[in-house]
Scaffold this motif. Sequence first.
Motif, short mmCIF file in Angstrom:
data_model
loop_
_atom_site.label_atom_id
_atom_site.label_comp_id
_atom_site.label_asym_id
_atom_site.label_seq_id
_atom_site.Cartn_x
_atom_site.Cartn_y
_atom_site.Cartn_z
N SER A 24 0.86 -1.19 0.00
CA SER A 24 0.00 0.00 0.00
C SER A 24 0.89 1.24 0.00
O SER A 24 1.80 1.36 0.83
N TRP A 59 0.57 4.40 0.88
CA TRP A 59 0.68 5.26 2.06
C TRP A 59 1.42 4.55 3.19
O TRP A 59 2.12 5.20 3.98
N GLU A 97 5.10 4.90 2.44
CA GLU A 97 5.55 6.26 2.78
C GLU A 97 5.62 6.44 4.29
O GLU A 97 6.53 7.11 4.82
N LEU A 98 4.68 5.85 5.02
CA LEU A 98 4.73 5.88 6.49
C LEU A 98 6.01 5.25 7.00
O LEU A 98 6.68 5.81 7.90
N ARG A 135 -2.55 12.84 5.36
CA ARG A 135 -2.98 11.81 4.41
C ARG A 135 -4.49 11.63 4.49
O ARG A 135 -5.06 11.50 5.57
N GLU A 154 -6.10 9.03 3.84
CA GLU A 154 -6.44 7.71 4.37
C GLU A 154 -6.48 7.67 5.89
O GLU A 154 -7.14 6.80 6.48
N THR A 155 -5.77 8.60 6.53
CA THR A 155 -5.55 8.49 7.98
C THR A 155 -5.92 9.74 8.77
O THR A 155 -5.84 9.72 10.00
#
Length: 259
Positions: A144, A146, A149-150, A237, A239-240
């Motif tokens: 995934s 993101w 990147e995390l 983000r 997503e989060t």
Amino acid sequence: MRNGERTAHASSFGAAADEYAEHRPDYARAAVAWALEPAPGPRVLDLGAGTGKLTAKLATLGADLVAVEPDPAMLGELRRSLPDVRALAGSAEAIPLPDASVDAVLAGNAMHWFDMAVAGPEIARVLAPGGVLAGLWNLLDDRSGWVAELARTAGSAAVGPRDTPAAWRIETAAVHLPSDPARARFGSPERAEFPHGQRRTADSLVATLGTRAGMLVMPEPERAAALGRIRAFLAGRAETAHGEFTLPMLTGVLRVRRL
């Protein structure tokens, strides 16, 4: 990692036992079932059991269960949360059980802390013939975008050398189990990965990453700065940034049989 550094990391969790219990994920049920699949019987040792994340999953599968943990604070949390489980003080290098007393030894995010030159023969001692040794690791699924990147943003203290699938495969390929032909040998290792996930918010994911060993041993100013970077990334983000989300994960399993 040098021995002194490994010891410091391995002994860092007790000071954060309550946070560890609250924020660390459990293990994919299918992964635990696969780990146990070749075991000749129901007697299972959860070795390096921590606060009982894997222990609790094993209990739901009906295992005849004993947990062993060296850290008093972690062991206390396990006993508090799972009072019906037999939980003993001990370590992989000195297991407080008789010879051939278990059919499987499982270790959840713990095997990399073992001194396998000592722990390998000790695990073989307590395993019945044909018994299974399995290590389980929860991995960030960096397929995934993101999540990848995390991992880069968090850095190696929060996302270590076995916390993503590719890194885990490399690390576990190097696992060495000493064999003593006069006593016991282990067969060839098998590996598998199982989809998993953990419901998180940005705040709870920051707290989760804060329980990683590399973060726990950081000087406080550096730790606060690292957690601040992670928090800022998550806030930016889609997503989060808002409410709950599922952190994509895998549970990786390495299993071998005692011959």
